[in-house]
Design an enzyme around this catalytic site. Structure first.
Site, PDB file in Angstrom:
ATOM      1  N   ASP A  12       0.823  -1.218   0.000  1.00 53.45           N
ATOM      2  CA  ASP A  12       0.000   0.000   0.000  1.00 53.45           C
ATOM      3  C   ASP A  12       0.849   1.256   0.000  1.00 53.45           C
ATOM      4  O   ASP A  12       2.022   1.201   0.300  1.00 53.45           O
ATOM      5  CB  ASP A  12      -0.721   0.117   1.342  1.00 53.45           C
ATOM      6  N   MET A  43      -7.613   8.151  10.111  1.00 56.23           N
ATOM      7  CA  MET A  43      -8.159   8.774   8.901  1.00 56.23           C
ATOM      8  C   MET A  43      -8.947  10.046   9.251  1.00 56.23           C
ATOM      9  O   MET A  43     -10.040  10.279   8.748  1.00 56.23           O
ATOM     10  CB  MET A  43      -9.078   7.781   8.160  1.00 56.23           C
ATOM     11  N   LYS A  64      -3.652   2.939  -2.222  1.00 53.67           N
ATOM     12  CA  LYS A  64      -4.816   3.785  -2.436  1.00 53.67           C
ATOM     13  C   LYS A  64      -4.686   5.062  -1.608  1.00 53.67           C
ATOM     14  O   LYS A  64      -4.172   5.062  -0.503  1.00 53.67           O
ATOM     15  CB  LYS A  64      -6.104   3.059  -2.073  1.00 53.67           C
TER      16      LYS A  64
END
Ligand code: SAH
Length: 459
Positions: free
Chosen positions: A250, A385, A272
């Site tokens: 990732d 996040m 991503k």
């Protein structure tokens, strides 16, 4: 400058060795020599109880007296291990005069042979020799201890046991080498290292019986890469990075961690970014299946811990359906890494008895979290996040009654050299961040434990 002595493995069973000295060095030497089948005699006026016991049990002999030159005769080797350098020199001189090789404790210059530091794993010996610094040798040995877990002994025993069977089954030498290369990096190793010796043996037998012993099934490892600092990888993760055929990683996986991947392994970026999915999840799941079907050892490297906001669950579901063997190797999750490196204990008897890990990503302008529960005292919130949704998080917590003075910290790029920590009160965090453009990945920690940072780190 290189070591002039040649490291060799000699079968010395039945040879006679004289050890002059009765202390700790003599004890260590006697233990090694007896274990390798030598006939040991110790000469010293004082002999430690432990050494006496060892010699008693191991069939060694003792002469409780001062050293005299006539002790030397009829021995194949002599070890001078007294605390008195003059005696040691005398022993060495006598041995030399008689043409018998001698080792003098702590004096490689005066020795004909020296003892390497030995790491034993079943029938496998790793010896570290020379180097001139006993401390360096000891440190190196400790690193090897960690790198070569005890399971390698099981592995070495197995390989020796099935060597003939492999020779009969795979007559072509090159193919046989390939077979062992695959076996000694594949599932047999994982079973042996995990302490499942019997399973390792069954897997090896199956491979030998297979119509094509070289066509072994692949396996997928979901490996936690930790938050960034490569020092936070587990030994299992490190070992797998070394043995991988292919690594899918990732954006969150730090460059310093990728640098540890074996250079021969193929690397596939499936990263991503928020909202911009480089490779959609179902495609990643499919890639894992495809590569494993090709017989590859697939490492799926994920930032932090694979099972914490990492979609690890979805990836293994697919592997389960396809009956592809897999293992999950946990990693240090961003919450733990960032908290430690920022000096914020996530729980503390006087502040927080529980900690909650929460996803803070925005969906259509809102964040779906149980806000009423989150404002309860006595807990620490760690919000992953959280960058884009930070204003929403602040507003919701305030609206549901959290004290505006509650300390919060935003940790950007935690555990990496660029780590930045901004602390403020809940109500002022956005102003505090206005001075710079915060960067991902970043993590929000909310709760009175944040205030401990100043005390612990003096910042
Ligand atoms: N499985 C990962 C989390 C994946 S979700 C884990 O266990 O850590 C991605 C979020 O993790 C990022 O948005 C950020 O909030 C957090 N994160 C990951 N690495 C981080 C780091 N080095 N510093 C700060 N936050 C990090």
């Amino acid at each position: 400058m290189s070591e002039t002595r040649l490291p060799l493995l000699f079968d010395l069973r039945g040879r006679r060795v004289l050890i002059v000295g009765g202390g700790s060095v003599a004890l260590r030497r006697a233990r090694t020599l007896l274990a390798h089948g030598l006939k040991v005699k110790v000469v010293a006026p004082e002999i430690r109880t432990e050494l006496r016991r060892l010699l008693g049990e191991g069939g060694g002999r003792i002469d409780k007296t001062e050293f005299r030159p006539e002790h030397i005769a009829k021995n194949d080797f002599v070890i001078a291990a007294t605390r008195d350098t003059t005696v040691n020199q005398q022993v060495a001189a006598c041995a030399r005069a008689a043409g018998i090789p001698v080792n003098v404790a702590d004096d490689p210059q005066a020795s004909d042979f020296v003892f390497p530091s030995i790491l034993e794993r079943g029938p496998l010996s790793i010896a570290i020799a020379g180097g001139g610094s006993p401390v360096l040798t000891r440190l190196l040995r400790r690193r090897l201890e960690a790198l070569v877990p005890a399971g390698y002994g099981v592995l070495a025993t197995l390989a020796a046991k099935y060597r003939d069977a492999a020779r009969r089954g795979i007559s072509d030498r090159e193919r046989r080498t390939t077979f062992w290369e695959k076996i000694l990096q594949g599932r047999v190793v994982d079973a042996a290292l995990a302490g499942r010796g019997e399973e390792a043996e069954v897997l090896l037998q199956q491979a030998l019986r297979a119509a094509d012993p070289l066509a072994m099934p692949g396996e997928v490892f979901l490996v936690g890469a930790g938050p960034g600092d490569p020092g936070l990888l587990t030994l299992r993760a490190f070992d797998l990075l070394q043995r991988a055929d292919i690594v899918l990683y990732d954006r969150l996986v730090a460059d310093a961690v990728l640098a540890l991947v074996n250079p021969a392994a193929e690397r596939v970026y499936v990263g991503k970014r928020r909202a911009e999915h480089a490779v959609p999840q179902p495609e990643i799941n499919q890639l894992l299946v495809t590569y494993a079907r090709q017989g590859k050892r697939v490492v799926r490297l994920k930032g932090g811990d694979p099972f914490i906001f990492g979609r690890g669950g979805e990836e293994i579901e697919r592997l389960c359906e396809e009956r592809i063997p897999f293992q999950v190797i946990p990693g240090i999750t961003a919450a733990s890494g960032c908290a430690s490196y920022a000096g914020i204990p996530l729980t503390h008897r006087d502040h927080a008895q529980s900690v909650r890990f929460l996803p803070g990503q925005l969906r259509e302008g809102t964040i779906d979290l149980p806000w009423r529960e989150l404002v309860q005292p006595g807990q620490t919130l760690v919000i992953y996040m959280a960058l884009t949704g930070l204003p929403v998080i602040r507003d919701q917590l305030l609206r549901h009654g959290m004290d505006p003075a509650t300390p919060v910290a935003l940790v950007e790029r935690g555990t990496l050299p660029e780590q930045r920590v901004t602390t403020a009160s809940l109500s002022s965090i956005l102003q505090a961040l206005a001075a710079h453009e915060p960067v991902a990945p970043s993590l929000l920690i909310v709760g009175s434990v944040v205030a401990l940072r100043a005390r612990l780190f003096g910042v």
